[in-house]
Design a protein around this motif. Sequence first.
Motif, mmCIF file in Angstrom:
data_model
loop_
_atom_site.group_PDB
_atom_site.id
_atom_site.type_symbol
_atom_site.label_atom_id
_atom_site.label_comp_id
_atom_site.label_asym_id
_atom_site.label_seq_id
_atom_site.Cartn_x
_atom_site.Cartn_y
_atom_site.Cartn_z
ATOM 1 N N TYR A 75 10.496 13.844 7.699
ATOM 2 C CA TYR A 75 10.200 13.375 6.341
ATOM 3 C C TYR A 75 9.469 12.037 6.353
ATOM 4 C CZ TYR A 75 13.287 16.983 4.396
ATOM 5 O OH TYR A 75 13.850 18.177 4.029
ATOM 6 N N PHE A 76 9.903 11.157 7.257
ATOM 7 C CA PHE A 76 9.264 9.842 7.367
ATOM 8 C C PHE A 76 7.780 9.989 7.706
ATOM 9 C CE2 PHE A 76 8.220 6.352 10.447
ATOM 10 C CZ PHE A 76 8.061 5.341 9.509
ATOM 11 N N LEU A 77 7.464 10.871 8.633
ATOM 12 C CA LEU A 77 6.059 11.099 8.995
ATOM 13 C C LEU A 77 5.291 11.698 7.817
ATOM 14 C CD1 LEU A 77 6.448 12.523 12.628
ATOM 15 C CD2 LEU A 77 5.821 10.206 11.955
ATOM 16 N N ASP A 78 5.917 12.632 7.102
ATOM 17 C CA ASP A 78 5.253 13.228 5.933
ATOM 18 C C ASP A 78 4.934 12.172 4.878
ATOM 19 O OD1 ASP A 78 5.328 15.757 7.020
ATOM 20 O OD2 ASP A 78 7.159 16.369 5.964
ATOM 21 N N ASP A 79 5.891 11.287 4.618
ATOM 22 C CA ASP A 79 5.675 10.238 3.614
ATOM 23 C C ASP A 79 4.564 9.286 4.052
ATOM 24 O OD1 ASP A 79 7.701 11.350 2.120
ATOM 25 O OD2 ASP A 79 9.243 9.981 2.880
ATOM 26 N N LEU A 80 4.568 8.916 5.321
ATOM 27 C CA LEU A 80 3.522 8.031 5.831
ATOM 28 C C LEU A 80 2.147 8.681 5.750
ATOM 29 C CD1 LEU A 80 4.809 6.165 9.026
ATOM 30 C CD2 LEU A 80 3.902 5.183 6.931
ATOM 31 N N ILE A 81 2.088 9.950 6.084
ATOM 32 C CA ILE A 81 0.805 10.665 6.018
ATOM 33 C C ILE A 81 0.312 10.735 4.574
ATOM 34 C CG2 ILE A 81 -0.254 12.950 6.304
ATOM 35 C CD1 ILE A 81 1.517 13.251 8.846
ATOM 36 N N GLY A 82 1.229 10.935 3.623
ATOM 37 C CA GLY A 82 0.845 10.942 2.210
ATOM 38 C C GLY A 82 0.284 9.601 1.770
ATOM 39 N N LEU A 83 0.895 8.510 2.208
ATOM 40 C CA LEU A 83 0.388 7.175 1.874
ATOM 41 C C LEU A 83 -0.977 6.926 2.514
ATOM 42 C CD1 LEU A 83 3.697 5.125 2.257
ATOM 43 C CD2 LEU A 83 2.477 5.606 0.132
ATOM 44 N N CYS A 84 -1.121 7.354 3.765
ATOM 45 C CA CYS A 84 -2.407 7.180 4.445
ATOM 46 C C CYS A 84 -3.513 7.988 3.767
ATOM 47 C CB CYS A 84 -2.290 7.592 5.914
ATOM 48 S SG CYS A 84 -1.379 6.426 6.933
ATOM 49 N N ALA A 85 -3.185 9.206 3.337
ATOM 50 C CA ALA A 85 -4.185 10.035 2.655
ATOM 51 C C ALA A 85 -4.648 9.363 1.373
ATOM 52 C CB ALA A 85 -3.600 11.418 2.369
ATOM 53 N N GLY A 86 -3.707 8.785 0.625
ATOM 54 C CA GLY A 86 -4.079 8.073 -0.588
ATOM 55 C C GLY A 86 -4.931 6.853 -0.298
ATOM 56 N N ALA A 87 -4.557 6.094 0.739
ATOM 57 C CA ALA A 87 -5.321 4.900 1.109
ATOM 58 C C ALA A 87 -6.727 5.257 1.566
ATOM 59 C CB ALA A 87 -4.586 4.135 2.206
ATOM 60 N N GLU A 88 -6.852 6.343 2.332
ATOM 61 C CA GLU A 88 -8.183 6.779 2.780
ATOM 62 C C GLU A 88 -9.049 7.195 1.593
ATOM 63 O OE1 GLU A 88 -8.706 9.236 6.430
ATOM 64 O OE2 GLU A 88 -6.514 9.200 6.507
ATOM 65 N N ALA A 89 -8.460 7.932 0.653
ATOM 66 C CA ALA A 89 -9.222 8.388 -0.511
ATOM 67 C C ALA A 89 -9.680 7.197 -1.358
ATOM 68 C CB ALA A 89 -8.374 9.344 -1.351
ATOM 69 N N LEU A 90 -8.820 6.207 -1.540
ATOM 70 C CA LEU A 90 -9.184 5.022 -2.303
ATOM 71 C C LEU A 90 -10.283 4.227 -1.594
ATOM 72 C CD1 LEU A 90 -5.698 3.765 -3.511
ATOM 73 C CD2 LEU A 90 -7.541 4.613 -4.942
ATOM 74 N N ALA A 91 -10.167 4.114 -0.276
ATOM 75 C CA ALA A 91 -11.189 3.376 0.473
ATOM 76 C C ALA A 91 -12.556 4.055 0.358
ATOM 77 C CB ALA A 91 -10.767 3.257 1.940
ATOM 78 N N SER A 92 -12.567 5.392 0.328
ATOM 79 C CA SER A 92 -13.838 6.103 0.202
ATOM 80 C C SER A 92 -14.457 5.907 -1.182
ATOM 81 C CB SER A 92 -13.638 7.605 0.479
ATOM 82 O OG SER A 92 -12.832 8.199 -0.526
ATOM 83 N N LEU A 93 -13.622 5.665 -2.202
ATOM 84 C CA LEU A 93 -14.126 5.443 -3.562
ATOM 85 C C LEU A 93 -14.602 4.009 -3.768
ATOM 86 C CD1 LEU A 93 -11.396 7.293 -5.684
ATOM 87 C CD2 LEU A 93 -13.732 8.068 -5.251
ATOM 88 N N TYR A 94 -13.986 3.081 -3.045
ATOM 89 C CA TYR A 94 -14.291 1.667 -3.264
ATOM 90 C C TYR A 94 -14.600 0.975 -1.942
ATOM 91 C CZ TYR A 94 -12.608 2.152 -8.015
ATOM 92 O OH TYR A 94 -12.456 2.537 -9.331
ATOM 93 N N ARG A 95 -15.672 1.366 -1.357
ATOM 94 C CA ARG A 95 -16.125 0.677 -0.146
ATOM 95 C C ARG A 95 -16.848 -0.586 -0.548
ATOM 96 N NH1 ARG A 95 -14.826 3.691 4.014
ATOM 97 N NH2 ARG A 95 -14.789 5.963 3.826
ATOM 98 N N ALA A 96 -16.362 -1.724 -0.040
ATOM 99 C CA ALA A 96 -16.954 -3.014 -0.438
ATOM 100 C C ALA A 96 -18.373 -3.133 0.092
ATOM 101 C CB ALA A 96 -16.077 -4.150 0.103
#
Length: 276
Positions: free
Chosen positions: A255-276
């Motif tokens: 479960y811990f790995l699943d939760d971390l992967i979910g957070l990473c997926a969100g962070a990656e998606a946000l970074a792709s939308l807002y690349r400085a």
Amino acid sequence: MAQGRLFRAQTWWLETPRLIRRWSIALLLFGFLLLALGLWSDMRGWWEGHEFLTNLVSSFTSLCFGVPAALLVFSHLGQAQEEARQKTRARAHAVQEINEFASALLEPFNATDIQQLGSKLRGMRANLRTVRTVRMADAEREEAVATFFMQFNDLVPNPSARRPIDSFSTMHRYTSQWTTMRKWQTRVTSQCRILDEEVRPRVTDYGLPWLAQNRASDMRQAARWLFMEGRNPWKPRAQQTDNGRDGSAMAAMSYFLDDLIGLCAGAEALASLYRA
């Protein structure tokens, strides 16, 4: 189409500041009055011999039409410029908070960026599934568990420990590492809340992109479930041994790995939308 134009015109007029609308209406009414008076006087030949007054009245009549036009145009230009500034600020704030979220997420892990962290986590999850689901001899299973913890200890360094973690049943003994992870959780969940409650409404108000609803929901859920009871490998529900394996700690790790992967997926998606 005509209704759409009428709606846009009505919206444009209602968005104009009330004081400018009142002055514009007053000047336009006075301008039409002067125009009618001027035309009526012109037909009667009254302006002949009154050149200065003619110029004065005609100039004032032009002002009555020109000033409202200028006020309306420049007010909306000013609003558009201010909105553009606010939109730029909202985007800059989003980039800052997204970078802060990525930094918080990476803090305790041996990874250079979110993509590398996500890749390592997915590899560990695949190995853990093999340990949990594939039937194998005890020696093979021990080797698979050892490989998993080599990956885990590389990803989550613990310099204060005398020896690295080598089994699921002993993870609860590493209290200093759990203290570090608990502080990390506080920072990550706090930053996730800032993104969802402060950044998201601001950027969407200005028409800037944000996560798809399902991806945003997955990230919120991962942050909310992180280290809940039964999802914390450092504090499993109970020591339930199954053929020498701690089933509850292993499930919590999954479960811990699943939760971390979910957070990473969100962070990656946000970074792709807002690349400085």
